[in-house]
Design an enzyme around this catalytic site. Sequence first.
Site, mmCIF file in Angstrom:
data_model
loop_
_atom_site.group_PDB
_atom_site.id
_atom_site.type_symbol
_atom_site.label_atom_id
_atom_site.label_comp_id
_atom_site.label_asym_id
_atom_site.label_seq_id
_atom_site.Cartn_x
_atom_site.Cartn_y
_atom_site.Cartn_z
ATOM 1 N N GLN A 109 26.752 156.704 9.509
ATOM 2 C CA GLN A 109 25.716 157.202 10.417
ATOM 3 C C GLN A 109 25.094 156.061 11.213
ATOM 4 O O GLN A 109 25.260 154.887 10.886
ATOM 5 C CB GLN A 109 24.664 157.982 9.647
ATOM 6 C CG GLN A 109 23.957 157.177 8.596
ATOM 7 C CD GLN A 109 22.863 158.012 7.934
ATOM 8 O OE1 GLN A 109 21.932 158.474 8.571
ATOM 9 N NE2 GLN A 109 23.004 158.210 6.640
ATOM 10 N N GLU A 165 33.345 151.804 19.122
ATOM 11 C CA GLU A 165 33.255 153.109 19.797
ATOM 12 C C GLU A 165 33.909 153.107 21.181
ATOM 13 O O GLU A 165 33.258 153.410 22.186
ATOM 14 C CB GLU A 165 31.795 153.558 19.885
ATOM 15 C CG GLU A 165 31.177 153.686 18.499
ATOM 16 C CD GLU A 165 29.824 154.362 18.527
ATOM 17 O OE1 GLU A 165 29.692 155.367 19.230
ATOM 18 O OE2 GLU A 165 28.918 153.871 17.829
ATOM 19 N N SER A 167 23.857 152.296 10.223
ATOM 20 C CA SER A 167 24.396 151.942 8.905
ATOM 21 C C SER A 167 24.951 150.515 8.849
ATOM 22 O O SER A 167 25.280 150.025 7.771
ATOM 23 C CB SER A 167 25.465 152.959 8.481
ATOM 24 O OG SER A 167 26.495 153.030 9.441
ATOM 25 N N GLY A 168 25.088 149.865 10.021
ATOM 26 C CA GLY A 168 25.481 148.459 10.010
ATOM 27 C C GLY A 168 26.881 148.172 10.526
ATOM 28 O O GLY A 168 27.374 147.040 10.418
ATOM 29 N N LYS A 169 27.517 149.156 11.162
ATOM 30 C CA LYS A 169 28.909 148.982 11.617
ATOM 31 C C LYS A 169 29.030 147.858 12.645
ATOM 32 O O LYS A 169 29.874 146.961 12.522
ATOM 33 C CB LYS A 169 29.438 150.306 12.218
ATOM 34 C CG LYS A 169 29.335 151.496 11.292
ATOM 35 C CD LYS A 169 29.836 152.780 11.931
ATOM 36 C CE LYS A 169 29.044 153.250 13.136
ATOM 37 N NZ LYS A 169 27.647 153.655 12.817
ATOM 38 N N SER A 170 28.196 147.929 13.693
ATOM 39 C CA SER A 170 28.294 146.912 14.753
ATOM 40 C C SER A 170 27.915 145.532 14.219
ATOM 41 O O SER A 170 28.513 144.525 14.605
ATOM 42 C CB SER A 170 27.378 147.276 15.928
ATOM 43 O OG SER A 170 27.806 148.492 16.504
#
Length: 285
Positions: A41, A171, A44-47
């Site tokens: 979501q 993305e 959440s820390g992806k980037s």
Amino acid sequence: MAITFEQVNFSYGAGTTLAQSVLHDITVDMPTGKVTAIVGQTGSGKSTLIQHINGLLKPTSGQIRIDDFELTASTKEKELVNLRQKVGIVFQFPENQLFANTVLEDVMYAPLNFGETKEAAKSDAARALKRVGVSEDLWGKSPFELSGGQMRRVAMAGTLASNPSVVVMDEPAAGLDPKGQAELLSIVLELKNLGKTIIFISHQMDHVVAVADQVVVMNEGRVVAKETPRQLFNRELSWFQTMKLDLPKAGQLAEKLKENGVVLSRRPLDLTELAELINQEIGHE
Ligand SMILES: Nc1ncnc2c1ncn2[C@@H]1O[C@H](COP(=O)(O)OP(=O)(O)OP(=O)(O)O)[C@@H](O)[C@H]1O
Ligand SMILES: [Mg+2]
């Protein structure tokens, strides 16, 4: 190039009173030549995670191994030049970073910056533009005269021109129309066929199913799952609700069927599989 995170923690503003701890004890690997999708979501820390792969961010503690290179809190900026050539990142809405007078010049920028001659940079740029399907009649135009989808491709070519072995895409399909999205997914698979290691962040589970060999799920700065799409999307529905993750469309349809008493033998990943399972269920195999 294989990528391994070992007990990585990261805080924005580490050492200041505004420190915000964002990644917690991340241990995960992203194998060579495979597509690793990262989902989770928003926030959440992806980037934040992926910016560690080329040292744009350095871990507050722990280490990241990218082949034989080791990135830690104490890695110096000048040690990162080689890494940046090997790891290309396509940021979200990369077309915002286009700047040159012509498409070709924009794509030549990175190879020139890495010290190539003009001729070599030009041939790298031409190869990258062809790879992402930007036709030659557009190369002399201003990038700002192009459509949104074309601009996205030019921006991707800018990352691919220096021929990185790892391609990270944050993305990449966001904001593209369905045709543009489908084309983007085929570019991802072509890059994989060239042997590149691909990291693909997405909120669209159908895209994940289409390209991923493994899926890393993040939640509140932690990796909470790493498995194949098949394993992942067979989890209990309640788990997806907790993680605020969607199912692929076919899985959502299967859940609707279940509400009406039609229980399939497994959760389908795509519409073709959904149709097969329904046919089995009604005995028309
Ligand atoms: N430059 C920054 N300074 C301080 N905090 C930040 C910074 N960038 C991100 N954060 C915080 O770090 C956390 C993780 O953000 P990040 O952008 O990595 O999430 P994400 O999973 O990529 O989200 P999204 O799906 O919305 O892109 C969030 O709480 C965010 O507010
Ligand atoms: Mg993000």
